[in-house]
Design a protein around this motif. Structure first.
Motif, PDB file in Angstrom:
ATOM      1  N   LEU A  24     -47.767  12.335  12.852  1.00  0.00           N
ATOM      2  CA  LEU A  24     -48.530  11.796  11.733  1.00  0.00           C
ATOM      3  C   LEU A  24     -50.000  11.784  12.131  1.00  0.00           C
ATOM      4  CD1 LEU A  24     -46.259   8.753  10.842  1.00  0.00           C
ATOM      5  CD2 LEU A  24     -46.360  10.961   9.683  1.00  0.00           C
ATOM      6  N   ILE A  25     -50.850  12.337  11.292  1.00  0.00           N
ATOM      7  CA  ILE A  25     -52.282  12.411  11.564  1.00  0.00           C
ATOM      8  C   ILE A  25     -53.014  11.504  10.582  1.00  0.00           C
ATOM      9  CG2 ILE A  25     -54.283  13.964  11.597  1.00  0.00           C
ATOM     10  CD1 ILE A  25     -52.332  16.201  12.376  1.00  0.00           C
ATOM     11  N   GLY A  26     -54.099  10.876  11.047  1.00  0.00           N
ATOM     12  CA  GLY A  26     -54.894  10.003  10.183  1.00  0.00           C
ATOM     13  C   GLY A  26     -54.251   8.656   9.951  1.00  0.00           C
ATOM     14  N   ILE A  27     -53.697   8.054  10.998  1.00  0.00           N
ATOM     15  CA  ILE A  27     -52.930   6.816  10.841  1.00  0.00           C
ATOM     16  C   ILE A  27     -53.790   5.558  10.812  1.00  0.00           C
ATOM     17  CG2 ILE A  27     -50.854   7.790  11.878  1.00  0.00           C
ATOM     18  CD1 ILE A  27     -51.651   6.162  14.442  1.00  0.00           C
ATOM     19  N   ASN A  28     -55.110   5.682  11.037  1.00  0.00           N
ATOM     20  CA  ASN A  28     -55.965   4.506  10.986  1.00  0.00           C
ATOM     21  C   ASN A  28     -56.942   4.620   9.813  1.00  0.00           C
ATOM     22  OD1 ASN A  28     -57.703   6.444  11.912  1.00  0.00           O
ATOM     23  ND2 ASN A  28     -58.113   5.494  13.877  1.00  0.00           N
ATOM     24  N   VAL A  34     -53.551   9.421  15.648  1.00  0.00           N
ATOM     25  CA  VAL A  34     -52.405  10.333  15.655  1.00  0.00           C
ATOM     26  C   VAL A  34     -51.195   9.591  16.211  1.00  0.00           C
ATOM     27  CG1 VAL A  34     -51.470  12.471  16.619  1.00  0.00           C
ATOM     28  CG2 VAL A  34     -53.880  12.331  16.036  1.00  0.00           C
ATOM     29  N   SER A  35     -50.053   9.780  15.595  1.00  0.00           N
ATOM     30  CA  SER A  35     -48.789   9.227  16.079  1.00  0.00           C
ATOM     31  C   SER A  35     -47.827  10.385  16.328  1.00  0.00           C
ATOM     32  CB  SER A  35     -48.193   8.268  15.053  1.00  0.00           C
ATOM     33  OG  SER A  35     -46.901   7.863  15.445  1.00  0.00           O
ATOM     34  N   VAL A  49     -39.263   7.905  21.934  1.00  0.00           N
ATOM     35  CA  VAL A  49     -40.489   7.411  22.563  1.00  0.00           C
ATOM     36  C   VAL A  49     -41.608   7.701  21.567  1.00  0.00           C
ATOM     37  CG1 VAL A  49     -42.171   7.768  24.414  1.00  0.00           C
ATOM     38  CG2 VAL A  49     -39.753   7.781  24.948  1.00  0.00           C
ATOM     39  N   ASP A  50     -42.461   6.710  21.319  1.00  0.00           N
ATOM     40  CA  ASP A  50     -43.583   6.888  20.417  1.00  0.00           C
ATOM     41  C   ASP A  50     -44.886   6.920  21.204  1.00  0.00           C
ATOM     42  OD1 ASP A  50     -41.865   6.793  18.223  1.00  0.00           O
ATOM     43  OD2 ASP A  50     -42.041   4.618  18.065  1.00  0.00           O
ATOM     44  N   ILE A  51     -45.750   7.842  20.860  1.00  0.00           N
ATOM     45  CA  ILE A  51     -47.078   7.944  21.454  1.00  0.00           C
ATOM     46  C   ILE A  51     -48.077   7.795  20.312  1.00  0.00           C
ATOM     47  CG2 ILE A  51     -48.707   9.412  22.693  1.00  0.00           C
ATOM     48  CD1 ILE A  51     -46.244  10.844  23.904  1.00  0.00           C
ATOM     49  N   VAL A  52     -48.965   6.803  20.432  1.00  0.00           N
ATOM     50  CA  VAL A  52     -49.954   6.549  19.390  1.00  0.00           C
ATOM     51  C   VAL A  52     -51.342   6.634  20.008  1.00  0.00           C
ATOM     52  CG1 VAL A  52     -50.830   4.887  17.702  1.00  0.00           C
ATOM     53  CG2 VAL A  52     -48.370   5.076  18.100  1.00  0.00           C
ATOM     54  N   TYR A  53     -52.187   7.463  19.401  1.00  0.00           N
ATOM     55  CA  TYR A  53     -53.584   7.566  19.816  1.00  0.00           C
ATOM     56  C   TYR A  53     -54.450   7.089  18.662  1.00  0.00           C
ATOM     57  CZ  TYR A  53     -58.146   9.347  20.992  1.00  0.00           C
ATOM     58  OH  TYR A  53     -59.484   9.435  21.250  1.00  0.00           O
ATOM     59  N   PRO A  60     -56.813   2.819  23.319  1.00  0.00           N
ATOM     60  CA  PRO A  60     -56.618   3.901  22.340  1.00  0.00           C
ATOM     61  C   PRO A  60     -55.309   4.676  22.462  1.00  0.00           C
ATOM     62  CG  PRO A  60     -58.273   4.503  23.961  1.00  0.00           C
ATOM     63  CD  PRO A  60     -57.903   3.077  24.220  1.00  0.00           C
ATOM     64  N   LEU A  61     -54.672   4.690  23.638  1.00  0.00           N
ATOM     65  CA  LEU A  61     -53.433   5.437  23.811  1.00  0.00           C
ATOM     66  C   LEU A  61     -52.321   4.486  24.224  1.00  0.00           C
ATOM     67  CD1 LEU A  61     -52.034   8.214  23.838  1.00  0.00           C
ATOM     68  CD2 LEU A  61     -52.600   8.352  26.263  1.00  0.00           C
ATOM     69  N   VAL A  62     -51.269   4.438  23.419  1.00  0.00           N
ATOM     70  CA  VAL A  62     -50.131   3.566  23.689  1.00  0.00           C
ATOM     71  C   VAL A  62     -48.868   4.413  23.690  1.00  0.00           C
ATOM     72  CG1 VAL A  62     -48.782   1.599  22.879  1.00  0.00           C
ATOM     73  CG2 VAL A  62     -51.264   1.601  22.598  1.00  0.00           C
TER      74      VAL A  62
END
Length: 72
Positions: A24-28, A34-35, A49-53, A60-62
């Motif tokens: 998914l792009i543009g999540i904020n 990006v998710s 596993v989820d990676i969120v930037y 910023p990176l989780v």
């Protein structure tokens, strides 16, 4: 089960066997986050596993811990 406490601990071996399930792009609000959702199959269980930037956040990176997405 793998536990990712910090993205600095992550290396390519820890994510071997995972494939990208969704991006998914543009999540904020700024549209810059990006998710990425990863998954792998273990017997009859789908592990995720989820990676969120999100550059707008303090961290910023989780990267999430592994979790059970689905059991067949």
């Amino acid at each position: 089960m793998k536990v990712f406490r910090d993205y600095a601990e992550l290396n390519e071996k820890l994510l071997q066997g995972f494939t990208v399930a969704e991006v998914l792009i543009g999540i904020n609000a700024e549209g810059s986050g990006v998710s990425i959702e990863l998954e792998r199959q273990v017997d009859n269980v789908t592990i995720g596993v989820d990676i969120v930037y999100d550059p707008a956040e303090t961290a910023p990176l989780v990267i999430s811990q592994e979790y059970v997405k689905h059991i067949d």
